[in-house]
Design an enzyme around this catalytic site. Structure first.
Site, PDB file in Angstrom:
ATOM      1  N   GLU A 158     -11.152  19.693  40.856  1.00  0.00           N
ATOM      2  CA  GLU A 158     -12.830  19.204  40.928  1.00  0.00           C
ATOM      3  C   GLU A 158     -13.483  20.597  41.768  1.00  0.00           C
ATOM      4  O   GLU A 158     -12.800  21.674  41.722  1.00  0.00           O
ATOM      5  CB  GLU A 158     -13.432  17.930  41.167  1.00  0.00           C
ATOM      6  CG  GLU A 158     -14.883  18.011  42.488  1.00  0.00           C
ATOM      7  CD  GLU A 158     -16.012  18.632  40.630  1.00  0.00           C
ATOM      8  OE1 GLU A 158     -15.937  18.979  40.188  1.00  0.00           O
ATOM      9  OE2 GLU A 158     -16.937  18.949  41.372  1.00  0.00           O
ATOM     10  N   THR A 177     -11.952  24.918  39.164  1.00  0.00           N
ATOM     11  CA  THR A 177     -11.083  24.402  38.114  1.00  0.00           C
ATOM     12  C   THR A 177     -10.785  26.316  37.411  1.00  0.00           C
ATOM     13  O   THR A 177     -10.080  27.527  37.963  1.00  0.00           O
ATOM     14  CB  THR A 177     -11.626  24.555  37.011  1.00  0.00           C
ATOM     15  OG1 THR A 177     -12.693  23.057  37.674  1.00  0.00           O
ATOM     16  CG2 THR A 177     -11.802  24.083  35.831  1.00  0.00           C
ATOM     17  N   THR A 213      -8.741  20.976  36.741  1.00  0.00           N
ATOM     18  CA  THR A 213      -9.062  21.033  37.662  1.00  0.00           C
ATOM     19  C   THR A 213      -8.689  19.763  38.916  1.00  0.00           C
ATOM     20  O   THR A 213      -7.942  19.312  38.407  1.00  0.00           O
ATOM     21  CB  THR A 213     -10.441  20.801  37.489  1.00  0.00           C
ATOM     22  OG1 THR A 213     -11.305  20.761  38.451  1.00  0.00           O
ATOM     23  CG2 THR A 213     -10.419  19.356  37.049  1.00  0.00           C
ATOM     24  N   SER A 267     -16.936  15.025  32.306  1.00  0.00           N
ATOM     25  CA  SER A 267     -16.641  16.559  32.444  1.00  0.00           C
ATOM     26  C   SER A 267     -16.680  17.679  32.070  1.00  0.00           C
ATOM     27  O   SER A 267     -17.593  16.579  30.627  1.00  0.00           O
ATOM     28  CB  SER A 267     -15.056  16.931  32.575  1.00  0.00           C
ATOM     29  OG  SER A 267     -14.426  17.714  32.291  1.00  0.00           O
ATOM     30  N   SER A 268     -16.942  18.443  32.104  1.00  0.00           N
ATOM     31  CA  SER A 268     -17.823  20.137  31.569  1.00  0.00           C
ATOM     32  C   SER A 268     -16.812  20.407  30.690  1.00  0.00           C
ATOM     33  O   SER A 268     -17.269  21.599  30.275  1.00  0.00           O
ATOM     34  CB  SER A 268     -18.870  20.815  32.607  1.00  0.00           C
ATOM     35  OG  SER A 268     -20.164  19.735  33.061  1.00  0.00           O
ATOM     36  N   GLY A 281     -16.047  27.056  36.511  1.00  0.00           N
ATOM     37  CA  GLY A 281     -17.335  26.867  36.519  1.00  0.00           C
ATOM     38  C   GLY A 281     -18.410  25.423  36.163  1.00  0.00           C
ATOM     39  O   GLY A 281     -19.212  25.853  36.129  1.00  0.00           O
ATOM     40  N   GLY A 282     -17.241  24.201  36.267  1.00  0.00           N
ATOM     41  CA  GLY A 282     -18.513  23.299  36.702  1.00  0.00           C
ATOM     42  C   GLY A 282     -19.242  22.962  35.120  1.00  0.00           C
ATOM     43  O   GLY A 282     -18.456  22.992  34.430  1.00  0.00           O
ATOM     44  N   GLU A 328     -11.731  14.551  42.008  1.00  0.00           N
ATOM     45  CA  GLU A 328     -12.871  14.099  40.378  1.00  0.00           C
ATOM     46  C   GLU A 328     -14.033  13.576  41.055  1.00  0.00           C
ATOM     47  O   GLU A 328     -14.748  13.356  40.162  1.00  0.00           O
ATOM     48  CB  GLU A 328     -12.114  14.031  39.842  1.00  0.00           C
ATOM     49  CG  GLU A 328     -12.559  14.838  38.508  1.00  0.00           C
ATOM     50  CD  GLU A 328     -12.108  15.942  38.292  1.00  0.00           C
ATOM     51  OE1 GLU A 328     -13.609  16.772  37.846  1.00  0.00           O
ATOM     52  OE2 GLU A 328     -11.514  16.514  38.851  1.00  0.00           O
ATOM     53  N   ASP A 335     -17.716  13.451  40.136  1.00  0.00           N
ATOM     54  CA  ASP A 335     -19.024  14.201  38.923  1.00  0.00           C
ATOM     55  C   ASP A 335     -19.001  12.790  38.287  1.00  0.00           C
ATOM     56  O   ASP A 335     -19.876  12.958  37.242  1.00  0.00           O
ATOM     57  CB  ASP A 335     -17.360  14.621  38.017  1.00  0.00           C
ATOM     58  CG  ASP A 335     -17.393  16.484  38.094  1.00  0.00           C
ATOM     59  OD1 ASP A 335     -18.195  16.744  38.693  1.00  0.00           O
ATOM     60  OD2 ASP A 335     -16.942  16.484  37.226  1.00  0.00           O
TER      61      ASP A 335
HETATM   62  N1  GLU Z   1     -15.276  18.446  37.634  1.00  0.00           N
HETATM   63  C1  GLU Z   1     -15.825  19.249  36.919  1.00  0.00           C
HETATM   64  C2  GLU Z   1     -15.938  19.137  35.418  1.00  0.00           C
HETATM   65  O1  GLU Z   1     -14.461  18.342  34.638  1.00  0.00           O
HETATM   66  C3  GLU Z   1     -14.601  21.025  36.950  1.00  0.00           C
HETATM   67  C4  GLU Z   1     -15.234  21.296  38.441  1.00  0.00           C
HETATM   68  C5  GLU Z   1     -15.408  22.995  38.313  1.00  0.00           C
HETATM   69  O2  GLU Z   1     -15.441  23.304  37.212  1.00  0.00           O
HETATM   70  O3  GLU Z   1     -16.798  23.436  39.114  1.00  0.00           O
HETATM   71  O4  GLU Z   1     -16.239  19.607  34.655  1.00  0.00           O
END
Ligand code: GLU
EC number: 2.3.2.2
Length: 613
Positions: free
Chosen positions: A432, A412, A430, A478-479, A499-500, A451, A454
């Site tokens: 993902e 991301t 992102t 998402s985060s 960073g997810g 994605e 997630d």
């Molecule tokens: N898919 C993650 C999200 O939407 C973002 C991907 C990541 O930063 O690892 O939260």
């Protein structure tokens, strides 16, 4: 000292080793001195991204009179060239925009959506979830991309230049190529095995069969053509030949003959691409210490979780707390907010999200009463009961949250822009995983997202995950937490991170460090980072260990698990006299790049300049 070492995958471990060789300091340690690449101060506009070419693309548009929205899209498109494993045309994201003319914050939800053919059990085989890494590298995890529609909508609605103009720097960059840096080389190496299994990906990213050497130039003429088409016709290109190629690639992933890899086909159809809509949503809003903090509403859990945690912290006066007490409160607040995130946040088109309650001060007070000053809440804590109007009963019930933090990869990207009119953009995007699905659309120059991994693949035995199950047309939770903070009604801060699931805790800690703990923005961005996500252990970067703070928090009962890197923030702050301070990550992921239009008054951030007000 309680300290454990987090398990990291082989790829992440390799990355950490190489990164350690490439940079002089450990991730999360404060930089030895102010860094002119990562901090810029001046007037007239600013850009901060993870990459100098992308920052320059945004600056070029600002210099020629474009606004913050034009610059954000120009920079994002450039990142699709130079950081194609973190974001790009085949992905999605969340665009947060402060309009100076209106004095208000808008947001665009450009999240990928599940195909109409997706079902609740699409990631199950014989009743069991398919192996996660197989889901990652598959057509099945590819959602309808949202990034093209986000760029088009943002520029049409709020930009001041035509899309063709805004896309020009990225088209040139894709055509002429960019210089491969250590991070790109490492990310390619970490993905080389799976990239080799897809001829179109190998051709683009493994020239001569190996990751491109640092210092060589990598061109992407296919992407230049895709961008040219998009610049002319907008996101409707996904209803034409490019879209047909996306569908074909996702539904019948072109695997190299003889590759020993099970690559499941996707469910995406031309109808899914035609039906895709970017959604304009009200931002989340909380009042934190008199500041207005705006974030991204569901389908992201970013704004609600950062907001709930801030509300919990806001129940205490920072003047009465020592720095480590603020840190304790922040860790406990993020633990509680994460329990609610996991239980309640999903795509609001499919799930009834109790957003108003989760962000209310009453609810925060109920959650805050669980925090003890001299002990640590046993994790995982249970979610509260926003429906009951009184969270204290169920808040003490047995947990339904997952047991521990999974390591989160550094995929991301986040960027911020501001212009001379006072408009501001905070944009996280992102595909993902680092490298997304690993599947490049042949002849089009971009990777497809993964994605849909997630989604929760099924509800756990304790009932967690129901809000985030797959469904036709649903957006996975998402985060991502692009954030804009106003002070006295004027923009003050903009920030976000990759960073997810650690994105939320990174944004939270930078805000608390800046507002309550007396750090300047560059200090807060560089500080060793912690991530508590309702788990027994709090992830912590190496620079945090052996500090007095670690000792104090460990004595309270916090347990820290060492993690090489958490997040990579891009941010900006409006200083006095119309000056803007643009701040990029100084070290993590090789460091980012900040720039301002007219550099003025740059000076090392001095002691005391960290006071918020
Ligand atoms: N898919 C993650 C999200 O939407 C973002 C991907 C990541 O930063 O690892 O939260």
């Amino acid at each position: 000292m309680k300290r454990t070492t987090c398990r990291v995958g082989a790829a992440a471990g390799l990355l950490a080793l190489i990164a350690a060789a490439a940079v002089p300091a450990r991730a999360g340690e404060a930089p030895e001195g102010p860094d002119r690449d990562s901090v810029a101060v001046g007037r007239g506009g600013a850009v901060a991204t993870v990459d100098p070419d992308a920052t320059e693309a945004g600056m070029r548009v600002l210099r020629s009179g474009g606004n913050a929205v034009d610059a954000a899209v120009a920079a994002a498109a450039a990142l699709g060239v130079t950081e194609p494993y973190s974001s790009g045309f085949g992905g999605g994201g969340y665009f947060v925009y402060y309009s100076a003319a209106e004095g208000r914050v808008h947001t665009l939800d450009g999240r990928e959506t599940a195909p109409a053919a997706m079902r609740e059990d699409s990631f199950l085989e014989d009743g069991e979830p398919i192996p996660f890494e197989e889901a990652v590298t598959s057509g099945l995890s590819v959602g309808a991309p949202g990034t093209p529609a986000t760029w088009e909508r943002a520029v049409e609605q709020w930009g001041s230049r035509p899309l063709q103009y805004v896309m020009r720097p990225a088209i040139r960059l894709a055509e002429r190529g960019f210089t491969v840096d250590a991070t790109f080389n490492e990310q390619t190496a970490a993905n080389a095995e799976r990239f080799a299994d897809f001829p179109a990906t190998a051709e683009l990213f493994l020239p001569g069969g190996a990751p491109p050497e640092v210092g060589t130039v990598l061109r992407n003429p296919d992407l230049a053509d895709t961008y040219r088409d998009f610049a002319r016709h907008g996101a409707s290109v996904l209803e034409g030949e490019i879209g047909a190629d996306v569908v074909e690639t996702a539904t019948a992933p072109p695997v190299a003959p003889g590759a020993d890899r099970q690559v499941r086909p996707g469910l995406l159809s031309a109808g899914d691409l035609a039906d895709y809509e970017v959604v304009e949503r009200d931002p989340t809003h909380v009042d934190y210490r008199g500041l207005d903090v705006y974030g991204m509403a569901p389908s992201s859990s970013g704004g609600s979780t950062v907001g709930e945690a801030l509300n919990i912290i806001d129940t205490r006066d920072p003047a009465e707390l020592a720095p480590e007490e603020i840190q304790h409160l922040t860790l406990e607040a993020s633990k509680l907010a994460y329990a609610d995130r996991n239980a309640y946040i999903g795509d609001p088109a499919h799930v009834d999200v109790p957003l108003e309650t989760l962000l209310s001060e009453d609810y925060a007070r109920q959650r805050a009463c669980l925090v003890e000053p001299d002990s640590v809440l046993a994790a995982p804590v249970a979610p509260g009961d926003p429906g009951a109007g009184n969270g204290d009963g169920d808040a003490c019930a047995p947990s339904s949250a997952p047991a521990g933090p999974e390591p989160e990869g550094p995929s991301t990207t986040h960027l911020v822009t501001a212009d001379r009119w006072g408009n501001v953009v905070s944009y996280t995007l992102t595909i993902e995983q680092t490298g997304g699905s690993g599947i490049t659309v042949p002849g089009r120059g971009f990777l497809l997202n993964n994605e849909l991994t997630d989604f929760d693949f099924r509800v756990s035995e304790t009932g967690a995950g129901a809000a985030n199950l797959p469904a036709p047309g649903k957006r996975p939770r998402s985060s991502m937490a692009p954030t804009i903070v106003l002070r006295d009604g004027e923009p003050w801060l903009a920030l976000g991170s990759p960073g997810g699931a650690t994105i939320i805790t990174t944004v939270l800690h930078v805000l608390v460090d800046r507002v309550d703990r007396g750090m300047t923005l560059p200090e807060a961005v560089a500080a060793p980072r912690l991530s508590q996500r309702n788990a027994e252990q709090t992830q912590a970067e190496p620079g945090f260990f052996d500090t007095p703070e670690e000792k104090a928090l460990s004595e309270l009962g916090h347990v820290f698990a060492e993690t090489p890197e958490i997040g990579a923030v891009s941010a900006l702050e409006f200083l006095d006299r119309g000056r803007i301070q643009a701040v990029a990550e100084p070290r993590r992921r090789g460091g980012g790049h900040a720039a301002v239009l007219r550099e003025r008054g740059w000076e090392p951030p001095g002691p005391g300049s960290g006071a918020a007000r």
